[in-house]
Design a protein around this motif. Structure first.
Motif, PDB file in Angstrom:
ATOM      1  N   GLU A 169      75.813  72.519  14.532  1.00 39.59           N
ATOM      2  CA  GLU A 169      75.410  72.674  15.288  1.00 39.59           C
ATOM      3  C   GLU A 169      76.809  73.337  16.478  1.00 39.59           C
ATOM      4  O   GLU A 169      76.313  74.161  17.287  1.00 39.59           O
ATOM      5  CB  GLU A 169      74.059  72.167  15.761  1.00 39.59           C
ATOM      6  N   LYS A 170      77.291  72.062  16.801  1.00 40.88           N
ATOM      7  CA  LYS A 170      78.159  71.937  17.920  1.00 40.88           C
ATOM      8  C   LYS A 170      79.701  71.253  17.417  1.00 40.88           C
ATOM      9  O   LYS A 170      79.013  70.402  16.018  1.00 40.88           O
ATOM     10  CB  LYS A 170      77.493  70.812  18.641  1.00 40.88           C
ATOM     11  N   PRO A 171      80.439  71.584  17.939  1.00 44.62           N
ATOM     12  CA  PRO A 171      81.417  71.364  17.471  1.00 44.62           C
ATOM     13  C   PRO A 171      81.257  69.313  17.228  1.00 44.62           C
ATOM     14  O   PRO A 171      80.815  68.664  17.806  1.00 44.62           O
ATOM     15  CB  PRO A 171      83.099  71.603  18.054  1.00 44.62           C
ATOM     16  N   PRO A 214      82.564  65.780  17.823  1.00 47.43           N
ATOM     17  CA  PRO A 214      82.817  65.102  19.140  1.00 47.43           C
ATOM     18  C   PRO A 214      84.644  64.125  19.399  1.00 47.43           C
ATOM     19  O   PRO A 214      84.330  64.031  18.139  1.00 47.43           O
ATOM     20  CB  PRO A 214      82.232  63.941  19.683  1.00 47.43           C
ATOM     21  N   PRO A 256      77.374  67.047  21.771  1.00 50.84           N
ATOM     22  CA  PRO A 256      78.200  66.701  20.253  1.00 50.84           C
ATOM     23  C   PRO A 256      77.900  65.777  19.260  1.00 50.84           C
ATOM     24  O   PRO A 256      78.392  64.451  20.174  1.00 50.84           O
ATOM     25  CB  PRO A 256      78.648  67.438  20.460  1.00 50.84           C
ATOM     26  N   LYS A 257      77.226  65.609  18.530  1.00 54.64           N
ATOM     27  CA  LYS A 257      77.625  64.004  17.756  1.00 54.64           C
ATOM     28  C   LYS A 257      78.088  64.492  16.363  1.00 54.64           C
ATOM     29  O   LYS A 257      78.308  65.355  15.598  1.00 54.64           O
ATOM     30  CB  LYS A 257      75.959  63.259  17.035  1.00 54.64           C
ATOM     31  N   ILE A 258      78.002  63.303  15.784  1.00 54.27           N
ATOM     32  CA  ILE A 258      78.633  63.092  14.636  1.00 54.27           C
ATOM     33  C   ILE A 258      77.776  63.395  13.452  1.00 54.27           C
ATOM     34  O   ILE A 258      78.299  64.595  12.811  1.00 54.27           O
ATOM     35  CB  ILE A 258      79.440  61.542  14.188  1.00 54.27           C
ATOM     36  N   GLU A 299      74.085  65.466  12.944  1.00 56.58           N
ATOM     37  CA  GLU A 299      73.359  65.722  13.589  1.00 56.58           C
ATOM     38  C   GLU A 299      72.359  66.190  13.773  1.00 56.58           C
ATOM     39  O   GLU A 299      71.714  65.813  11.703  1.00 56.58           O
ATOM     40  CB  GLU A 299      73.260  67.166  13.682  1.00 56.58           C
ATOM     41  N   THR A 300      71.196  65.875  14.440  1.00 54.19           N
ATOM     42  CA  THR A 300      69.786  65.723  14.213  1.00 54.19           C
ATOM     43  C   THR A 300      69.367  67.463  13.993  1.00 54.19           C
ATOM     44  O   THR A 300      70.110  68.475  14.098  1.00 54.19           O
ATOM     45  CB  THR A 300      68.846  65.111  15.307  1.00 54.19           C
ATOM     46  N   GLY A 301      68.045  67.050  13.613  1.00 56.37           N
ATOM     47  CA  GLY A 301      67.208  68.925  13.148  1.00 56.37           C
ATOM     48  C   GLY A 301      67.757  70.453  14.362  1.00 56.37           C
ATOM     49  O   GLY A 301      67.435  69.893  15.440  1.00 56.37           O
ATOM     50  N   LYS A 302      67.732  71.565  13.948  1.00 55.13           N
ATOM     51  CA  LYS A 302      68.912  72.814  14.765  1.00 55.13           C
ATOM     52  C   LYS A 302      67.521  72.792  14.942  1.00 55.13           C
ATOM     53  O   LYS A 302      66.038  72.702  14.392  1.00 55.13           O
ATOM     54  CB  LYS A 302      69.777  73.670  13.756  1.00 55.13           C
TER      55      LYS A 302
END
Lengths: 341, 314
Positions: free
Chosen positions: A82-84, A86, B21-23, B25-28
């Motif tokens: 979803e996001k790059p 960290p 941003p996380k390593i 990820e939780t749900g979209k």
């Protein structure tokens, strides 16, 4: 067991997503009625779900109050993030230094015994050990300057230390921002708090851009800024366009021959462009052949042929009887014609 | 001059950290948007998708004139909403003469459009029109099964893309611990032809089968619809590569020379280099020559110690 294996070969199963895919099922080209289609889909779906469930229920489970808990494997179907990712924070100046010197961090107790008050107090923060407020008396020394308030001095020194630390923190954050590894809750800008961690701080306007804008503003008058008062230190505008140049009217040497040079240049350019067409060999050979044949025909009868197509084109034809030397000339003429093409 | 700005309240700080941003990820999150015009069918479709994803979705109800996916400049609003709501899946419905009952599913990466799929809705049957035992109704936020049927999902590029997008849209959070009693929903997608997919949502009834694995039975609970693929845009290669990255922290390093056995437990192999006995010089102590001197030294030491002790006593 054999059946299960066969099924798994047929289906693609991703246990992490509870996903099953049957790529082999084919529908007849003419779709049956809606109800039949739905029924068949559900039937196939049930098979697939059963296949997933077979794998799922065979995993080791832990009994919980709400039901059996199962550890799912990681999904095999890769989906985009979803996001790059960290970015790791670059080490601070102190961390670099400490590593170089081999300094290691030691944990310190949060509480320290305060000898002044005889109680345990925090090391840092509110109501801490050796707080400035708790010192009622500072003993005078021989080196003290007269007229300096030791309490005020202590306070200002403390303030300076805090400011220094703040400067260092800011510097380290700036370094982190360069790499794009600012902590998510920190922003180095005068605008809003970042919604995500990846947004860059607003860019500084460069000197050149400012100059451009200033130039545009200055030239936005009827005279193009020609008669405006210049501010102290402001430079005259840059001339953006080309200067017009005129060639001298009279021809001569040096600057006077410039026009001739120009036209020469244009001509040679044109010539060189078409240079491969100057001699059309095929045409030249054709003409030469035709003429020779005609000559041969003319010589025995000594009568001028009228049917020749070449005749009107070649002005020398009438005089061709006179001699061989002249014929050579006419040949040249024909080849020249080819050249002019 | 730059300024260090941090959230002033703990709540704001938590909220900002949630969006970082996380390593892992939780749900979209899903954002549901309406175009300039939406038909009755489309309104229901959007509402029901919202119902399916209620635990992790945001629904906007206003009309959006300036959202035109697949067109240059028509995505700015979508990207802005994605940033604002922190959603990375966008379901956009619009209805026009050229493309009736149009549904665009967009995914974003770093709040920029990653890819787009456009489908037309046909033969829509709402949740309401299905009658079933209400005990079987799936609960909000339960982990769904997926069943994809048909070779179209493997051969046709558009359907392959649609498969991935549908999976991403409905799968929810990636979990490691799963409660088997909580399994209650299945999404069945069937590639009927090269551009048509039959999509339906089913409840799950677990029946006793005599073995550990219960017998699964699907009960259609709706919504069900035909998705006719219209336009689609695949992600750019560079972007895709970046989005598919795995954190180096998560990839397990291969453990060398260690094997695990059910019977023997953990076994490690140690490799020893050859002991070259002939060429290695022997340690110093073995030198017989200096033996006397060493002994003498020892004696001297003991004497000294005695002297010191005496001093202390004195």
């Amino acid at each position: 067991m054999g059946e299960v294996e066969e099924q798994q070969q047929q289906h693609q199963i991703d246990l992490g997503n509870l996903f099953a895919f049957n790529p082999h099922h084919n529908f007849p080209s003419v779709p049956p009625s809606r109800e039949e289609l739905v029924k068949e889909c559900l039937e196939q779906g049930t098979k697939l779900v059963q296949a997933v469930a077979d794998a799922l229920f065979s995993l080791p489970s832990v009994e919980d109050r709400d039901g059996p808990l199962v550890k799912l494997p990681a999904p095999t179907i890769r989906l985009p993030r979803e996001k790059p990712l960290p970015k790791p924070r670059p080490p601070t100046k102190w961390e670099v230094f400490a590593k170089k010197k081999g300094i290691q961090n030691h944990k310190k107790d949060k509480l320290v015994f305060d000898e002044q008050t005889g109680t345990w107090k925090r090391r840092h923060g509110y109501d801490r050990v050796n707080d400035d407020k708790d010192i009622p008396i500072i003993e005078a020394k021989m080196t003290d300057e007269p007229g300096v308030d030791p309490f005020a001095k202590r306070r200002s020194e403390k303030k300076q230390r805090v400011e220094k630390q703040e400067r260092h923190r800011f510097q380290n954050l700036k370094e982190a921002a360069k790499v794009g590894a600012l902590p998510s809750h920190v922003q180095l800008a005068a605008t809003a708090i970042p919604i995500t961690g990846t947004q860059a701080a607003p860019r500084k306007v460069s000197k050149e851009e400012l100059q451009n804008v200033a130039g545009m503003a200055a030239s936005a008058t009827a005279s193009g800024g020609k008669f405006d008062k210049k501010l102290p230190g402001e430079k005259p505008q840059k001339h953006e366009k080309k200067y017009r140049k005129f060639l001298p009217v009279v021809e001569g040497s040096g600057m006077g021959s410039l026009e001739r040079q120009q036209t020469d240049k244009v001509l040679s350019k044109l010539m060189s462009k078409n240079s491969h067409e100057i001699l059309n060999v095929e045409k030249a050979v054709n003409m030469y052949n035709v003429k020779r044949e005609k000559k041969r025909r003319n010589q025995p009868g000594k009568s001028s042929s009228t049917s020749s197509k070449l005749k009107p084109k070649n002005p020398h034809n009438k005089t061709s009887k006179k001699g061989s030397s002249f014929k050579g000339k006419s040949k040249k003429g024909s080849s020249f014609k080819g050249k002019s093409k | 001059m730059l300024q260090i700005r941090t959230p002033k309240t703990g709540r704001a700080k938590r909220e900002v950290e949630k969006r970082a941003p996380k390593i892992v990820e939780t749900g979209k999150k899903t954002l549901i948007l309406h175009g300039t015009k939406t038909s009755q069918v489309l309104n229901t479709v959007l509402t029901e998708i919202y119902h399916l994803k209620k635990d992790n979705a945001v629904k906007y109800t206003r009309r959006n004139d300036n959202i035109r996916p697949f067109e240059s400049g028509g995505e700015t609003s979508m990207e802005f909403y994605s940033l604002k709501t922190d959603c990375s899946l966008i379901v956009f419905g619009s209805h026009s003469k050229k493309r009736p009952d149009n549904l665009v599913i967009a995914r974003t990466y770093d709040h920029h459009i990653y890819d787009l799929v456009e489908v037309g809705i046909e033969n829509f049957k709402s949740m309401v029109s299905f009658s079933y035992d209400k005990k079987l109704a799936p609960q909000i936020g339960s982990k769904p099964f997926f069943a994809f049927i048909g070779e179209g999902f493997e051969n046709v590029e558009e359907l392959k893309h649609l498969k991935e997008v549908l999976l991403d849209l409905f799968r929810g959070e990636v979990v490691t611990n799963l409660n088997l009693a909580g399994l209650d929903r299945v999404y069945v997608c069937t590639a009927v032809s090269s551009n048509r997919v039959f999509f339906t949502h089913c409840g799950l009834r677990l029946k006793k089968s005599g073995s550990v694995v219960p017998r699964m039975e699907l009960v259609e609970v709706g919504p069900s619809m035909d998705l006719v693929v219209r336009r689609h845009r695949l992600p750019e290669d560079g972007l895709k590569k970046e989005a598919m990255k795995i954190a180096p922290e998560l990839t397990k390093k291969k453990e060398k020379n260690v094997s695990k056995d059910a019977i023997e437990g953990k076994i490690g192999k140690i490799y020893m280099p050859d002991q070259q006995v002939g060429s290695v010089p022997l340690p110093n102590k073995a030198k017989g020559v200096k033996r006397e001197r060493r002994e003498a030294k020892k004696k001297g030491d003991t004497k000294k110690h005695e002297v010191k002790k005496q001093k202390l006593e004195a």
